[in-house]
Scaffold this motif. Structure first.
Motif: not given
Length: 249
Positions: A113-117, A145-149
């Motif tokens: 959960p600390q990672v954004t993709a 969704f909370a972790q992606v762009v």
């Protein structure tokens, strides 16, 4: 006297994972990037012959898999037998490394959960499968969704992603003039990705409301330079060395 730039781990994006040392866009490359300390990774999406999203950059498979075929000639089931080993770079070292589906990546990301993709939809997806490809990709990404762009060069894909509920989207600039396009204003992207070579010498990135990610940055001194010019993040193939150097500062 020039003010020193204060840098942090969150300003570095692992471009296709830890690509300098591992086959790009594999779960291994992303895992090793995170183990090196990365909080942001970027990966590319292509589609199988039967419309299943997979992590892969080139539509032609020679460079990444040593095959004289296109990825969209294979079904998802057939792709289970394909490695992403980059034989020209690594020889036989990674010949057992599997091609990852987007579904597998979502499971991997949800456990971190600390990672954004940053998820880049390649233009071939829409060219081959229409805008339905965007819907397929979006549906699979909803659990994280909370972790992606979601990003792309293809403005129609990003416009649709925004329209059907992507919380964050980004435009990859094909030219600097793309910034002035009315469709870009309508999308209201959360981020711009831009090749370092496209940025005019006199561009003030800090004055542009939307944050910039500058790629491909291979040297730490270049990372310092772009962050001092107002970039929010830099994207690099060599995430391990970059973060090791940062830790010593």
């Amino acid at each position: 006297m020039e003010e020193k730039v204060v840098m942090n781990v969150g300003q570095f994006v692992a471009h296709r994972g830890y690509r300098s040392d591992y086959p790009e866009n594999t779960l291994l490359a992303h895992q090793m990037a995170v183990e090196a300390g990365a909080l942001f990774v970027e990966t590319d999406i292509q589609m199988s012959a039967d419309g299943v999203p997979v992590l892969y950059h080139d539509i032609d498979m020679l460079r990444l898999s040593g095959l004289q075929q296109r990825l969209d000639e294979f079904t998802a089931e057939q792709l289970k037998q394909v490695c992403v080993c980059e034989p020209e770079r690594f020889g036989s070292r990674f010949e057992q490394e599997p091609l990852a589906t987007l579904d597998a990546f979502v499971v991997w990301l949800a456990d971190r959960p600390q990672v954004t993709a940053y998820i880049e939809i390649k233009p071939e997806c829409r060219q081959g499968y229409g805008l339905n490809a965007v819907t397929q990709i979006m549906n699979r990404l909803r659990p994280v969704f909370a972790q992606v762009v979601i990003i792309s060069f293809d403005l129609d894909s990003i416009g649709l992603a925004r329209h059907i509920g992507a919380p964050r989207v980004g435009v990859v600039l094909s030219t600097w003039q793309t910034l002035q396009m009315s469709v870009v204003s309508q999308i209201q992207p959360d981020v711009f990705f831009c090749d370092a070579y496209l940025v005019p010498d006199d561009a003030d990135l800090a004055s542009i409301k939307t944050p910039f990610v500058i790629y491909e940055v291979s040297e730490f001194s270049k990372a310092e330079y772009w962050l001092s010019r107002g970039a929010a993040q830099v994207e690099t193939y060599n995430i391990g060395t970059m973060l090791e150097t940062l830790a010593k500062k």
